[in-house]
Design a protein around this motif. Structure first.
Motif, PDB file in Angstrom:
ATOM      1  N   UNK A  26      38.213  95.042 -88.164  1.00 26.14           N
ATOM      2  CA  UNK A  26      38.901  94.652 -87.064  1.00 26.14           C
ATOM      3  C   UNK A  26      39.487  96.480 -87.207  1.00 26.14           C
ATOM      4  N   UNK A  27      39.011  97.500 -87.962  1.00 23.60           N
ATOM      5  CA  UNK A  27      39.268  98.720 -88.403  1.00 23.60           C
ATOM      6  C   UNK A  27      38.317  98.693 -87.527  1.00 23.60           C
ATOM      7  N   UNK A  28      37.254  98.721 -88.218  1.00 20.56           N
ATOM      8  CA  UNK A  28      36.141  99.620 -87.263  1.00 20.56           C
ATOM      9  C   UNK A  28      36.030  99.257 -85.812  1.00 20.56           C
ATOM     10  N   UNK A  29      36.105  98.016 -85.568  1.00 22.72           N
ATOM     11  CA  UNK A  29      36.248  97.971 -84.229  1.00 22.72           C
ATOM     12  C   UNK A  29      37.067  98.082 -83.434  1.00 22.72           C
ATOM     13  N   UNK A  30      38.327  98.418 -83.790  1.00 22.71           N
ATOM     14  CA  UNK A  30      38.908  99.562 -83.220  1.00 22.71           C
ATOM     15  C   UNK A  30      39.100 100.695 -82.716  1.00 22.71           C
TER      16      UNK A  30
END
Length: 618
Positions: free
Chosen positions: A52-56
């Motif tokens: 999720x962090x990478x995607x955001x």
């Protein structure tokens, strides 16, 4: 450089796991670009948090630099990775992982064990009630304490942006401090240099460490040169510049570099343009130290300000160095002149002592000549009378023995006994030889006395106009054939005016020197006699190829009574007399000699005219 923070629409395809950043469309993933990424470490035991962090954040950039993600799924893994990557800008750190305090332990490890106070640390927890936020921030030297539930996309962007800016600014401060230390160190070292070469080498070394250079590329170079009156003289530079110190290099530079050099010289200040950096330091003597660097990264205001300070410092150091070198040259020249003057004074003192000694010897010689000459006169007269009388006595004896002498036998026996005792035969053989040798000894004493008298009173006589060439030629011709032998005689006479000379004394002086020259050659070799005019003087050269003069005898050859000839072969006054005569003519004589090669006497006599002498000398 202004901050640029970009967030784009999310793309719904899974992100790869691990430490590599997700490239944007059309991005080049070469190593050079990866080095310019902001490293963000995600430490969490939940893989979904990583995704999720990478995607955001996959489209986030700051100052044109994207993010590179490094993933760790436990506290221990995080500790290992943070040691491998000492340039991590931000750590998003979960607290509860393999232990309830794993996140706190990682934070302590980064701050205390590694001593890393640059990396920003944001703690993320799913259980905010366990430890109050105030206590966490105070005790663990972190930069943020957030619950996972409150980190919305917008909040996450804000945290990332704030943390990256903080890390960037800290890096700049650290870099500025390092460069400021470099300026101080460079200033200290360049002021300690004492030669231009060491000064330039020291300055280039510090500047190359100070100036941010682009990655090495073919054709990059740097140099230091001395700009004086439009000439750019090479001092030092990169290996690609195949020049020697002092070579003119201006015409060998690219046209754009030449233009920058001239512009920097005209403005007398450093210039940066399109990767080219020119630094100048001008001395009061209009001598400019010019330094050039290619492939230089753009300089921010802080760096440029420190570079200007360094330029002013090395300009002052360069001026001091040149003044020091000039003072050292003046000091050495002064020392040389003092030494030369000391030698001249020493030589003058030696000449004065020699002159005083010669005057004393002259007075002594005059007294000795006077005291010896009188008794020599009557000794010589008595010897002549004795010789004449002895001849008559021998003649009488011979006649007497031839007579028929009448007398008693006793008288005849007595006469014969007296004649036998007198040994007239022995006397007739030996006494003439003794008288002859005594006469020769007296003649030798007379010659010594005559030389002493001449030596003591060489001022006798009058100056008169003399043809020097004719005088030399005549004296050479008068030398006996037994002396000149088979020597090759060469005469080289220049046309000279009539000179005012004491010709009688000068004839004797020249003859003495020529006689010594022929005696040194023992009848074989080359003899050279030459005259030449030099300014207001005449030079007489007398050279031979004889045995030469031993080094330890050169300083003594003009001393009275010094001779290397066997006893009875020389008085030791010939060269002393010659020296005295030449000095009386206000002249000088020098001698060069090599044992086994030959000897050259060089006599220098000033040209005198009648008006320069008192009438009593004419």
């Amino acid at each position: 450089m202004s901050d640029v923070f970009v967030f784009a629409e999310d793309e719904e395809h899974p992100q790869p796991q691990g430490g590599a950043a997700t490239p944007r469309d059309g991005d080049d993933t070469s190593g050079a670009e990866i080095l310019d990424r902001w490293k963000v470490m995600i430490v969490d035991d939940d893989e979904s948090v990583h995704q999720v962090t990478r995607l955001a954040l996959k489209r986030v950039e700051l100052d044109g630099r994207p993010l590179e993600f490094i993933s760790a799924h436990s506290g221990e893994e995080a500790k290992n990775l943070i040691q491998e990557h000492d340039d991590v800008a931000l750590v998003l750190l979960d607290i509860v992982m393999e232990t309830d305090n794993a996140g706190f332990e990682v934070a302590n490890f980064i701050r205390h064990d590694l001593g890393n106070h640059m990396t920003r640390i944001i703690l993320r927890t799913g259980q905010p009630g366990d430890v109050p936020e105030r206590d966490v921030i105070l005790n663990y030297e972190i930069d943020g304490y957030k619950t996972k539930s409150e980190l919305t996309s917008q909040a996450l962007f804000s945290v990332i942006l704030t943390s990256l800016r903080s890390y960037r600014d800290l890096c700049r401060v650290e870099d500025n401090n390092r460069r400021l230390d470099s300026v101080v160190e460079a200033t200290s070292e360049i002021f300690e240099q004492h030669t231009v070469d060491s000064f330039v080498d020291c300055l280039l070394l510090h500047l190359r460490n100070f100036i941010p250079m682009a990655p090495s590329s073919e054709g990059a170079f740097y140099f230091a040169a001395d700009y004086v009156e439009g000439r750019l003289g090479f001092l030092a530079g990169s290996e690609s510049m195949a020049f020697k110190s002092g070579d003119e290099i201006f015409q060998h530079l690219p046209s754009d570099v030449r233009a920058l050099v001239l512009e920097a010289q005209n403005k007398n200040k450093p210039l940066y343009r399109d990767g080219h950096l020119i630094l100048v330091g001008r001395s009061k003597a209009e001598r400019s130290l010019t330094l050039y660097f290619s492939d230089v990264k753009p300089l921010n205001d802080s760096l440029w300000h420190m570079l200007e300070i360094l330029c002013r410092n090395f300009e002052t150091a360069f001026e001091n160095l040149l003044l020091g070198i000039e003072n050292e040259n003046h000091r050495r020249n002064l020392e040389t002149r003092v030494q030369e003057r000391t030698v001249q004074l020493g030589e003058a003192r030696d000449r004065l002592i020699h002159a005083e000694r010669m005057a004393s010897i002259g007075q002594l010689a005059a007294g000795v000549a006077h005291e010896i000459n009188n008794p020599l006169g009557f000794i010589k007269s008595n010897i002549l009378m004795l010789s004449d009388s002895f001849e008559k006595l021998l003649c009488l004896s011979e006649h007497y023995q031839a007579l028929e002498v009448k007398g008693t036998d006793e008288q005849l026996v007595q006469l014969k006994t007296q004649l036998k005792s007198a040994d007239l035969a022995y006397l007739s053989d030996e006494l003439p030889s003794a008288i002859f040798e005594t006469g020769e000894g007296i003649d030798r004493i007379r010659r010594i006395v005559s030389d002493l008298r001449d030596f003591a009173s060489n001022e006798e006589g009058k100056f008169q106009e003399t043809d020097l060439n004719l005088l030399l030629e005549t004296q050479l011709r008068l030398l006996p054939k037994t002396l000149t032998g088979d020597v090759d005689i060469r005469c080289e006479f220049e046309v000279l005016p009539l000179l005012l000379l004491m010709d009688v004394q000068l004839k004797q002086a020249i003859t003495n020197i020529m006689t010594n020259a022929f005696e040194a050659m023992s009848g074989k070799g080359t003899f050279r006699l030459a005259t030449a005019r030099q300014d207001n003087s005449v030079i007489i050269t007398i050279a031979d190829t004889g045995c030469g003069i031993a080094e330890n005898n050169k300083s003594r050859i003009f001393d009275p009574f010094f001779t290397t000839k066997d006893v009875g072969q020389g008085t030791g006054l010939g060269l002393s007399l010659s020296y005295s005569v030449i000095k009386f003519h206000n002249g000088d004589v020098s001698v060069t000699s090599d044992p086994g090669v030959g000897t050259t006497f060089c006599i220098k006599i000033p040209i005198m005219v009648a008006d320069s002498l008192d009438s009593s000398h004419l």
